[in-house]
Design an enzyme around this catalytic site. Structure first.
Site, mmCIF file in Angstrom:
data_model
loop_
_atom_site.group_PDB
_atom_site.id
_atom_site.type_symbol
_atom_site.label_atom_id
_atom_site.label_comp_id
_atom_site.label_asym_id
_atom_site.label_seq_id
_atom_site.Cartn_x
_atom_site.Cartn_y
_atom_site.Cartn_z
ATOM 1 N N LYS A 249 -5.951 -12.014 -6.837
ATOM 2 C CA LYS A 249 -6.357 -12.548 -5.529
ATOM 3 C C LYS A 249 -7.504 -13.545 -5.716
ATOM 4 C CE LYS A 249 -3.338 -10.410 -3.080
ATOM 5 N NZ LYS A 249 -2.221 -11.168 -2.515
ATOM 6 N N SER B 227 -7.799 -10.390 -0.306
ATOM 7 C CA SER B 227 -8.216 -8.995 -0.193
ATOM 8 C C SER B 227 -9.729 -8.862 -0.324
ATOM 9 C CB SER B 227 -7.538 -8.213 -1.318
ATOM 10 O OG SER B 227 -8.194 -6.993 -1.531
ATOM 11 N N TYR C 166 -5.157 -6.535 -10.129
ATOM 12 C CA TYR C 166 -4.744 -6.905 -8.767
ATOM 13 C C TYR C 166 -5.806 -7.774 -8.099
ATOM 14 C CZ TYR C 166 -4.415 -6.589 -3.742
ATOM 15 O OH TYR C 166 -4.411 -6.913 -2.406
#
Ligand code: UDP
Length: 290
Positions: free
Chosen positions: A111, A83, A107
């Site tokens: 990643k 991302s 989050y």
């Protein structure tokens, strides 16, 4: 399955938990696998702050379970969904050679960590070919209107929020802040049609060579929240009422890609424009009974 209708092909599907190493092992044992595209993961920024353990566990363990199975069964080709959040609040446009800045939520951290884990594994196992794809803001839907985004509960992301307001399911869009240093004060993002994004995966898999490779999948164009609202209204001839409210914690002002590396190395470039993104998102929402 809708995918089979659209692709006109048989697709074998197993509903398993990718953190379940035994379930994954059975699949690897029973098939000759050419490559893995690892999409599985939790993906809502706000939710990750509330549920960090679920995010770290799901997103990191699934990556490790899959790459371990690849190693065991000699599968050398691996494509990973990352991302743009891994760039942190860097200077736009974001380019793959930049040093990553700290992520602002669990989050994003999952990643960034998955990227590091994969990089270390490739460095220790030169036979592996891994492509890390940093997604910008995927929107749109398949043009058939059959496959699209149907978030659980109230959407976190802008486009599904807009389509649900247009449908009358939600009353008004809340625009998070109009005092950013951007064209009109609202947040700027690089929206990419999900079918372009899908084609980026095909290009990544087809062009994989040994080593670790990182590609931005974006259009290279920034669009503000109000520009997207206007584009949606014009493309679909429908109104999207909105209020300006306070900034959302953790948001950055601008995020868009330098998309040239994927074009040079993979021969891939996003082709679909904002009008197509808005029309396809709306077609899916109109058809969707949920
Ligand atoms: N946004 C907004 N209202 C919403 C959802 C999002 O104004 O209901 C803004 C958000 O502040 C950001 C942009 O829209 O500037 C894209 O947000 P989204 O959550 O879709 O993606 P992100 O870039 O945060 O991953």
């Amino acid at each position: 399955m809708k995918i089979m209708d659209i692709a006109d092909k048989e697709v074998t599907f197993y509903e398993i938990d990718v953190t379940d190493s035994q379930a994954v092992d059975i699949i690897f044992r029973n098939y000759k696998i050419d490559g893995v595209i690892h999409f599985a993961g939790l993906k809502a920024v706000g939710e990750s702050v509330e549920k960090p353990l679920e995010y770290y566990y799901n997103n990191i363990v699934s990556t490790m379970v899959l790459i371990k199975a690849c190693k065991k069964y000699g599968v050398n080709r691996f494509v990973f969904s990352s991302s743009a959040t891994v760039y942190g609040d860097n200077k736009v446009p974001f380019v793959e050679t930049m040093d990553l800045l700290p992520t602002t939520n669990p989050y994003g951290e999952t990643k960034a960590m998955s990227e590091r884990i994969l990089t270390d594994i490739v460095n220790a196992n030169p036979a592996f070919s891994v492509s890390i794809l940093r997604y910008f803001n995927p929107v749109g839907a398949h043009k058939s209107g059959q496959i699209g985004e149907a978030p659980n509960g109230i959407p976190n992301n802008l486009m599904p929020f807009i389509t649900q307001v247009a449908k009358g399911k939600l009353e008004k869009l809340r625009v998070f802040g109009d005092d950013y240093p951007t064209v009109d004060g609202t947040g700027v993002r690089d929206y990419i049609h999900v079918v372009d994004l899908a084609e980026g995966h095909v290009a990544a898999l087809e062009n994989l060579t040994a080593g670790i490779h990182v590609y931005n999948l974006g259009t290279g164009k920034g669009t503000s929240v109000l520009e997207l609202v206007k584009a949606f209204e014009e493309a679909n001839d429908i109104e999207v009422p909105y209020d300006i409210v306070a900034r959302r914690p953790g948001d950055i002002a601008s995020c868009y890609a330098d998309a040239s590396k994927a074009e040079q190395e993979l021969g891939w470039k996003a082709k679909r424009n904002l009008v197509a993104m808005c029309r396809d998102s709306w077609r899916f929402e109109k058809n969707f009974k949920g």
